[in-house]
Design an enzyme around this catalytic site. Structure first.
Site, PDB file in Angstrom:
ATOM      1  N   HIS A 157      -8.120   8.043  20.064  1.00 53.70           N
ATOM      2  CA  HIS A 157      -7.227   9.139  19.773  1.00 53.70           C
ATOM      3  C   HIS A 157      -7.987   9.804  18.742  1.00 53.70           C
ATOM      4  O   HIS A 157      -8.315  11.032  18.704  1.00 53.70           O
ATOM      5  CB  HIS A 157      -5.909   8.693  19.176  1.00 53.70           C
ATOM      6  CG  HIS A 157      -5.187   9.601  18.306  1.00 53.70           C
ATOM      7  ND1 HIS A 157      -5.774   9.985  17.032  1.00 53.70           N
ATOM      8  CD2 HIS A 157      -4.210  10.442  18.391  1.00 53.70           C
ATOM      9  CE1 HIS A 157      -4.739  10.932  16.422  1.00 53.70           C
ATOM     10  NE2 HIS A 157      -4.108  11.020  17.426  1.00 53.70           N
ATOM     11  N   ASN A 158      -8.736   9.200  17.878  1.00 52.36           N
ATOM     12  CA  ASN A 158      -9.347   9.664  16.708  1.00 52.36           C
ATOM     13  C   ASN A 158     -10.583  10.255  17.115  1.00 52.36           C
ATOM     14  O   ASN A 158     -11.451  11.109  16.834  1.00 52.36           O
ATOM     15  CB  ASN A 158      -9.676   8.794  15.751  1.00 52.36           C
ATOM     16  CG  ASN A 158      -8.529   8.583  14.512  1.00 52.36           C
ATOM     17  OD1 ASN A 158      -7.442   8.577  15.075  1.00 52.36           O
ATOM     18  ND2 ASN A 158      -8.786   8.231  13.388  1.00 52.36           N
ATOM     19  N   GLY A 169       0.293   4.368  -1.012  1.00 51.83           N
ATOM     20  CA  GLY A 169      -0.614   5.516  -1.207  1.00 51.83           C
ATOM     21  C   GLY A 169       0.255   6.739  -0.464  1.00 51.83           C
ATOM     22  O   GLY A 169       1.366   6.426  -0.274  1.00 51.83           O
ATOM     23  N   GLY A 215       0.795  -1.076   0.000  1.00 57.86           N
ATOM     24  CA  GLY A 215      -0.063  -0.053  -0.058  1.00 57.86           C
ATOM     25  C   GLY A 215       0.957   1.100   0.023  1.00 57.86           C
ATOM     26  O   GLY A 215       1.376   1.783   1.143  1.00 57.86           O
ATOM     27  N   LYS A 257      -5.653   4.046  19.084  1.00 59.00           N
ATOM     28  CA  LYS A 257      -5.907   4.897  18.209  1.00 59.00           C
ATOM     29  C   LYS A 257      -7.291   5.272  17.904  1.00 59.00           C
ATOM     30  O   LYS A 257      -7.503   6.262  17.468  1.00 59.00           O
ATOM     31  CB  LYS A 257      -5.364   4.143  16.843  1.00 59.00           C
ATOM     32  CG  LYS A 257      -5.417   5.118  15.523  1.00 59.00           C
ATOM     33  CD  LYS A 257      -4.748   6.356  15.534  1.00 59.00           C
ATOM     34  CE  LYS A 257      -4.571   7.016  14.225  1.00 59.00           C
ATOM     35  NZ  LYS A 257      -5.582   7.086  13.186  1.00 59.00           N
ATOM     36  N   SER A 311      -0.679   7.656  13.681  1.00 57.45           N
ATOM     37  CA  SER A 311      -1.039   8.932  13.223  1.00 57.45           C
ATOM     38  C   SER A 311       0.065  10.063  12.745  1.00 57.45           C
ATOM     39  O   SER A 311       1.197   9.908  13.070  1.00 57.45           O
ATOM     40  CB  SER A 311      -1.706   9.843  14.587  1.00 57.45           C
ATOM     41  OG  SER A 311      -2.152  10.987  14.248  1.00 57.45           O
ATOM     42  N   GLU A 316     -10.148  13.618  18.683  1.00 55.01           N
ATOM     43  CA  GLU A 316      -9.759  14.502  17.496  1.00 55.01           C
ATOM     44  C   GLU A 316     -10.833  14.950  16.844  1.00 55.01           C
ATOM     45  O   GLU A 316     -11.156  16.124  16.681  1.00 55.01           O
ATOM     46  CB  GLU A 316      -9.104  13.684  16.582  1.00 55.01           C
ATOM     47  CG  GLU A 316      -8.668  14.596  15.060  1.00 55.01           C
ATOM     48  CD  GLU A 316      -8.226  13.318  14.058  1.00 55.01           C
ATOM     49  OE1 GLU A 316      -9.123  13.247  12.982  1.00 55.01           O
ATOM     50  OE2 GLU A 316      -7.088  13.087  14.343  1.00 55.01           O
ATOM     51  N   TYR A 317     -12.265  14.228  16.834  1.00 52.22           N
ATOM     52  CA  TYR A 317     -13.380  14.391  16.430  1.00 52.22           C
ATOM     53  C   TYR A 317     -14.074  15.748  17.280  1.00 52.22           C
ATOM     54  O   TYR A 317     -14.393  16.866  16.998  1.00 52.22           O
ATOM     55  CB  TYR A 317     -14.402  13.375  16.762  1.00 52.22           C
ATOM     56  CG  TYR A 317     -14.319  12.524  15.489  1.00 52.22           C
ATOM     57  CD1 TYR A 317     -13.433  12.012  14.713  1.00 52.22           C
ATOM     58  CD2 TYR A 317     -15.752  11.809  15.110  1.00 52.22           C
ATOM     59  CE1 TYR A 317     -13.304  11.295  13.682  1.00 52.22           C
ATOM     60  CE2 TYR A 317     -15.489  11.030  13.899  1.00 52.22           C
ATOM     61  CZ  TYR A 317     -14.636  10.737  13.353  1.00 52.22           C
ATOM     62  OH  TYR A 317     -14.478   9.794  12.300  1.00 52.22           O
TER      63      TYR A 317
END
Length: 301
Positions: free
Chosen positions: A176-177, A9, A7, A173, A121, A180-181
């Site tokens: 963590h997200n 990307g 991957g 994680k 992250s 973040e929201y």
């Protein structure tokens, strides 16, 4: 140390480049031939198949998987296994559900393989700034991979660590997200309030810059916000549509399962979902109810 990456990307490619610059041998595979060529041109080894990727690595192999969460991870692991040998390490660096990571660990361990989940992250800035990595897995396996984590992290002893057994990396994680929201929603609402105080003609970009230094709300997220406002002060050309990767949802579900109150994270998720509704039916229902019980005016198209 050798590392295989599947991957290539933007994030996977940047991680490969940071590892190459750190002196590691990187072997990469991606269905996008241009991404593979870019890796080769940069000085690493780009291959055209999973079998070739495995053959270009020396046992005990470590292969970092950067593909979308869910079936793609399972499918990639299944295709790799015939070429791997006992003791080799599968690393999932994507945004997988921690329960899937726990399952994959048990399944692979039973077959003699190792599995490590890494909540990663840093996004597009990771190449220059380093990545924050929350690692779940067996202590000895994580220790074996230490040179990889030390190279990818902002510093050898900064921004990464083993947070617990398999699944712990992706669990942390996930939370963590979720946080973040909530942070993003708070910033967005605050700047919106100031933007609506039109008689003061507030410069939101200037205010963001002021807050970046010495303020209790300063953060990297605010740094990025300030930069965005400098480039596009009125957010012209943007739709009020906010996607989510799924981890905010998982955080809310987990909070409910654990009987933990998480109203800020929950509401920030709901606001994202609401942003995708054209001609919002809920709001139209509220308007018609106010009209029915109080005769309040209703705006029509």
């Amino acid at each position: 140390m050798e590392i295989g990456i599947i991957g290539l990307g933007k994030m996977g490619g940047n991680m490969a480049e940071r590892l190459r610059k750190g002196g590691h041998k990187v072997v990469g595979f991606d269905f996008n031939k241009e991404a593979t060529k870019k890796l080769t041109d940069a000085g690493s080894v780009g291959v055209d198949s999973l079998e070739a990727l495995v053959k270009n690595l020396t046992p005990q192999r470590a292969i970092w998987i950067m593909v979308p969460a869910g079936d793609p991870v399972d499918e990639t692991i299944a295709k790799l296994k015939p070429f791997m040998q006992k003791g080799d390490i599968f690393i999932d660096g994507g945004n997988s559900n921690y329960k899937d990571s726990q399952r994959r660990y048990k399944e692979l361990k039973a077959e003699g393989f190792n599995f490590v989940d890494v909540g990663t992250s840093g996004g597009v800035w990771g190449l220059a700034e380093g990545y924050s990595m929350m690692v779940g897995g067996d202590e000895d396996v994580v220790e074996h991979l230490r040179p990889i984590f030390e190279t990818l992290a902002p510093g050898k002893d900064k921004g990464w660590g083993r947070t617990g057994p398999a699944g712990a990396g992706h669990f942390v994680k996930m939370v963590h997200n979720g946080i973040e929201y909530g942070m993003m929603q708070a910033y967005a609402e605050g700047f919106s309030i100031m933007g609506h105080k039109t008689e003061m003609n507030l410069d939101l970009g200037q205010i963001a810059e002021i807050w970046r230094y010495g303020s209790v709300v300063r953060s990297w997220l605010l740094d990025l916000t300030a930069d965005a406002l400098q480039k596009n002060p009125n957010l012209e050309g943007l739709e009020a549509y906010v996607a989510d990767s799924g981890e905010g949802r998982w955080t809310v579900f987990e909070a409910i399962d654990l009987n933990v109150s998480a109203p800020v994270i929950t509401e920030s998720l709901i606001r994202r979902i609401r942003s995708r509704e054209d001609n919002n039916f809920t709001d139209r229902m509220l308007a018609i109810m106010r009209n029915q019980f109080g005769g309040h005016a209703v705006k029509k198209d």
